[in-house]
Design a protein around this motif. Structure first.
Motif, short mmCIF file in Angstrom:
data_model
loop_
_atom_site.label_atom_id
_atom_site.label_comp_id
_atom_site.label_asym_id
_atom_site.label_seq_id
_atom_site.Cartn_x
_atom_site.Cartn_y
_atom_site.Cartn_z
N PRO A 263 36.57 1.76 -11.10
CA PRO A 263 36.90 3.05 -11.75
C PRO A 263 37.42 4.20 -10.94
CG PRO A 263 34.71 2.80 -11.51
CD PRO A 263 35.30 1.87 -10.76
N TYR A 264 38.40 4.92 -11.63
CA TYR A 264 38.59 6.45 -11.15
C TYR A 264 39.08 7.20 -11.90
CZ TYR A 264 43.69 4.84 -11.60
OH TYR A 264 44.73 4.28 -11.85
N LEU A 265 39.50 8.48 -12.04
CA LEU A 265 39.99 9.42 -12.63
C LEU A 265 40.69 10.32 -11.83
CD1 LEU A 265 37.53 10.87 -15.44
CD2 LEU A 265 39.41 9.46 -15.82
N CYS A 266 40.25 10.84 -11.00
CA CYS A 266 41.14 12.06 -10.02
C CYS A 266 41.79 11.38 -8.96
CB CYS A 266 40.06 13.34 -9.90
SG CYS A 266 38.98 12.92 -8.54
N ARG A 267 41.07 10.53 -8.45
CA ARG A 267 41.50 10.02 -6.97
C ARG A 267 41.66 11.10 -5.94
NH1 ARG A 267 43.45 4.90 -7.92
NH2 ARG A 267 44.31 4.46 -5.95
N GLY A 268 40.93 12.19 -5.88
CA GLY A 268 40.93 13.24 -5.17
C GLY A 268 39.62 13.89 -4.92
N GLY A 269 38.46 12.87 -5.11
CA GLY A 269 37.26 13.42 -4.63
C GLY A 269 36.47 14.51 -5.38
N ALA A 270 37.13 14.69 -6.71
CA ALA A 270 36.32 15.85 -7.61
C ALA A 270 35.70 15.29 -8.87
CB ALA A 270 37.48 16.81 -8.14
N CYS A 271 35.85 14.35 -9.43
CA CYS A 271 35.37 13.89 -10.51
C CYS A 271 34.20 13.07 -10.58
CB CYS A 271 36.36 13.29 -11.33
SG CYS A 271 36.78 11.66 -10.98
N GLY A 272 33.91 12.29 -9.36
CA GLY A 272 32.59 11.57 -9.78
C GLY A 272 32.81 10.14 -10.16
N GLN A 273 33.88 9.93 -10.93
CA GLN A 273 33.99 8.67 -11.82
C GLN A 273 34.27 7.46 -10.88
OE1 GLN A 273 34.20 8.84 -14.69
NE2 GLN A 273 34.75 6.54 -15.27
N CYS A 274 34.54 7.31 -9.63
CA CYS A 274 34.63 6.17 -8.81
C CYS A 274 33.58 6.00 -7.94
CB CYS A 274 36.02 6.61 -7.92
SG CYS A 274 35.51 7.63 -6.54
N GLU A 275 32.49 6.71 -8.29
CA GLU A 275 31.19 6.63 -7.26
C GLU A 275 30.77 4.91 -7.23
OE1 GLU A 275 27.69 9.19 -8.30
OE2 GLU A 275 26.69 7.38 -8.52
N PRO A 305 34.80 6.65 -3.15
CA PRO A 305 35.92 5.56 -2.35
C PRO A 305 37.41 6.04 -2.26
CG PRO A 305 35.43 4.36 -4.29
CD PRO A 305 34.21 5.51 -4.38
N CYS A 306 37.49 7.03 -3.17
CA CYS A 306 38.75 7.58 -3.35
C CYS A 306 39.34 8.32 -2.04
CB CYS A 306 39.18 8.48 -4.62
SG CYS A 306 37.97 9.85 -4.87
N VAL A 307 38.04 9.16 -1.41
CA VAL A 307 38.65 9.81 -0.38
C VAL A 307 37.51 9.54 0.85
CG1 VAL A 307 39.53 11.83 -1.73
CG2 VAL A 307 37.07 11.52 -1.35
S1 FES Z 1 38.14 9.30 -8.63
FE1 FES Z 1 37.43 11.20 -8.77
S2 FES Z 1 35.85 11.29 -7.27
FE2 FES Z 1 36.72 9.32 -7.06
#
Ligand code: FES
Length: 319
Positions: A263-275, A305-307
């Motif tokens: 999973p992911y949303l922002c791919r920038g370390g901000a949203c928490g979705q990829c935890e 894992p995105c960042v």
């Molecule tokens: S996709 Fe948003 S924090 Fe990783």
């Protein structure tokens, strides 16, 4: 991709300033785009080498315009390829995939007054928020900081949206936003929104908190670009995959390259979705995200894992 993917054509490329390009996109199936809300972003899948490279960019146009979406991209010299591809190889007529919009930086519609602040290319989500507020007839003001006069690329559009309510700060003229005075004495119900460099966002948040602003009224958006690093090994406990994350891929990209849907949303370390849950780490977790608390980081049980990456031997994930 984690959200529905759309195929689009790059209809128009505009050079806005040195190192800043705007892209106008239209759907290749001839359909209209959905309406989005001010502050939304999309993820562009860019054809770099043998794998798509996915970067998030804020939508900056009018959220109700459905035949064209616009994004602006600053060329990052330290980029691993995404912004460089958009600046050096992207051409009008090319087709790429994009995600559906996601809004991690929404306006609070019940706010009585809205203060919007942009630093540099951080103007992009602020611009779509300003359009939405103007359409709603809301009470708002915009503070726009940029390096030199040539970098105030959306000044005219902003002035048209909010005549007399746009304040400019030109760094080369030593003008800067004083957050203490900007945020002092504001009426109850005021909401503050900022998108810009990390230091600027932190200064504004600190000023707001020290003036007693409730955290629920301070809103910021900041996407981090994944940084490279030393290669490390990964085991995915559920799928049974084992692989090495090379120095030029993020952990999320390496997982995707294995054909595992993460999973992911922002791919920038901000949203928490990829935890992801860490089951074991031989080495040190290098957290670059803006999401995990200090306690969560110290627990060693979670990673974005995105960042973020591992420095050391092998990382085992519950995936
Ligand atoms: S996709 Fe948003 S924090 Fe990783």
């Amino acid at each position: 991709m984690s959200s529905a993917s759309l195929n689009v054509e790059i209809r128009r490329i505009r050079e806005l300033a040195p190192g800043i390009r705007e892209f106008s996109l239209s759907r290749t199936d001839g359909e209209d785009f959905p309406v989005y809300s001010g502050g939304s972003h999309i993820v562009l899948s860019l054809p770099l080498g043998d794998r798509p490279h996915r970067n998030p960019y804020s939508l900056l146009g009018d959220p109700t315009v459905r035949d064209t979406w616009r994004v602006a991209v600053r060329k990052q010299e330290e980029s691993r390829g995404g912004s460089r591809w958009l600046h050096e190889q992207a051409r009008e007529g090319m087709r790429i995939d994009i995600s559906a919009p996601v809004n991690l930086f929404p306006l609070i519609r019940t706010g009585r007054r809205h203060i919007l602040v942009a630093g540099g290319i951080g103007i992009t989500p602020i611009l779509s928020q300003a359009r939405e507020l103007a359409r709603l007839g809301a009470d708002f003001e915009v503070h726009y900081a940029y390096r030199g006069p040539e970098f105030g690329v959306f000044s005219n559009e902003l002035e048209a949206l909010a005549p007399g309510r746009v304040h400019h700060y030109v760094q080369s003229r030593r003008e800067q936003i004083e957050f203490g005075s900007l945020l002092a004495g504001r009426p109850l119900g005021t909401h503050f929104y900022i998108c810009g460099p990390a230091g600027m966002v932190a200064a504004s948040m600190n000023a707001g908190k020290s003036l007693g602003w409730p955290e629920s009224h301070l809103h910021s958006e900041q996407f981090l670009a994944p940084t490279g690093g030393e290669p490390f090994d990964v085991k995915l406990a559920l799928s049974g995959k084992a692989f090495t994350v090379p120095s030029d891929l993020s952990l999320l990209e390496a997982i995707e390259q294995q054909g595992v849907d993460a999973p992911y949303l922002c791919r920038g370390g901000a949203c928490g979705q990829c935890e992801l849950e860490v089951l074991g780490a031989e080495g040190e977790l290098i957290h670059h995200d803006l999401y995990l608390s200090a306690d969560e980081r110290a627990s060693g049980k979670k990673i974005m894992p995105c960042v973020s990456r591992l420095k050391g031997g092998c990382l085992t994930l519950n995936l």
